[in-house]
Design a protein around this motif. Structure first.
Motif, PDB file in Angstrom:
ATOM      1  N   SER A  55       0.835  -1.208   0.000  1.00 51.65           N
ATOM      2  CA  SER A  55       0.000   0.000   0.000  1.00 51.65           C
ATOM      3  C   SER A  55       0.867   1.254   0.000  1.00 51.65           C
ATOM      4  N   GLY A 130     -10.571   6.537  -9.523  1.00 51.94           N
ATOM      5  CA  GLY A 130     -10.123   5.199  -9.916  1.00 51.94           C
ATOM      6  C   GLY A 130      -9.436   5.147 -11.265  1.00 51.94           C
ATOM      7  N   LEU A 136      -3.262   1.004 -11.265  1.00 49.20           N
ATOM      8  CA  LEU A 136      -4.104   0.448 -10.194  1.00 49.20           C
ATOM      9  C   LEU A 136      -5.322  -0.281 -10.757  1.00 49.20           C
ATOM     10  N   LYS A 137      -5.401  -0.353 -12.087  1.00 51.65           N
ATOM     11  CA  LYS A 137      -6.429  -1.139 -12.785  1.00 51.65           C
ATOM     12  C   LYS A 137      -7.842  -0.821 -12.314  1.00 51.65           C
ATOM     13  N   TYR A 139      -8.794   0.748  -9.569  1.00 55.17           N
ATOM     14  CA  TYR A 139      -8.916   1.004  -8.135  1.00 55.17           C
ATOM     15  C   TYR A 139      -8.375   2.392  -7.826  1.00 55.17           C
ATOM     16  N   SER A 140      -8.913   3.001  -6.809  1.00 52.11           N
ATOM     17  CA  SER A 140      -8.412   4.308  -6.390  1.00 52.11           C
ATOM     18  C   SER A 140      -7.440   4.133  -5.234  1.00 52.11           C
ATOM     19  N   PHE A 143      -9.278   3.416  -2.157  1.00 53.13           N
ATOM     20  CA  PHE A 143      -9.555   1.992  -1.981  1.00 53.13           C
ATOM     21  C   PHE A 143      -8.379   1.307  -1.302  1.00 53.13           C
ATOM     22  N   ILE A 144      -7.168   1.646  -1.712  1.00 49.15           N
ATOM     23  CA  ILE A 144      -5.957   1.050  -1.119  1.00 49.15           C
ATOM     24  C   ILE A 144      -5.898   1.371   0.376  1.00 49.15           C
ATOM     25  N   ALA A 147      -8.679  -0.468   2.219  1.00 39.59           N
ATOM     26  CA  ALA A 147      -8.336  -1.892   2.304  1.00 39.59           C
ATOM     27  C   ALA A 147      -7.319  -2.138   3.418  1.00 39.59           C
TER      28      ALA A 147
END
Length: 173
Positions: A55, A130, A136-137, A139-140, A143-144, A147
């Motif tokens: 991360s 995102g 990050l494909k 993802y924002s 989100f990381i 998570a």
């Protein structure tokens, strides 16, 4: 409070909960096998620290406006290290199990504080978008961060349940 501030505040609170709990436990409680596969609290903290590095590397890549960066240990693992978490977790255990509690705790602590610091300079719009970082494909960065919060929360809940089960609770959970 905007979304970025909310996420960072929640992570700070998570860090504080962990620190309070860890400070309430003896070294013996921290290093004794208590979980599946004979993992100790120390092993769980090492596990959180290693995953936390991915991360931080992603946030650092955003802060430095460069392509995706990952920790050097990723190159030592199988290609699907992220999808095959069980295999990665076994590697983490093998790599970190013999480290001292003080080293593991300091690594995790420094890593968590670094994650918080890396989140601060990123503009909220970039954190939430995102599509901002194609590597990050979808993802924002938010989100990381969330998570990472969720991962710590999952393990905190398991730990608190285990401590309650064994009558080892010293603080409110």
């Amino acid at each position: 409070m905007n979304m970025k501030e909310h996420i960072l505040a929640a992570l700070q609170e998570q860090f504080n909960r962990w620190e309070e709990l860890l400070a309430s436990l003896s070294d013996e409680q921290i290093t004794a096998p208590q979980f599946d596969d004979n993992w100790s609290i120390k092993d769980v903290i090492a596990h959180l620290w290693i995953w936390q590095q991915t991360s931080s590397a992603r946030l650092e890549s955003a802060v430095l406006n460069r392509g995706p960066g990952l920790p050097k240990w990723v190159a030592e693992l199988h290609r699907d290290w992220e999808e095959n978490a069980n295999q990665t977790n076994a590697w983490i255990y093998e790599t970190c199990h013999e480290k001292s509690w003080s080293e593991v705790h300091q690594n995790w602590r420094d890593g968590f504080l670094r994650l918080l610091e890396l989140g601060k300079p990123i503009p909220e719009k970039d954190l939430l978008d995102g599509d901002r970082y194609p590597w990050l494909k979808g993802y924002s960065l938010a989100f990381i961060l969330v998570a990472s919060y969720d991962h710590h929360q999952e393990h905190l809940e398991k730990l608190l349940a285990r401590l309650r089960q064994h009558g080892n609770m010293k603080i409110a959970g």
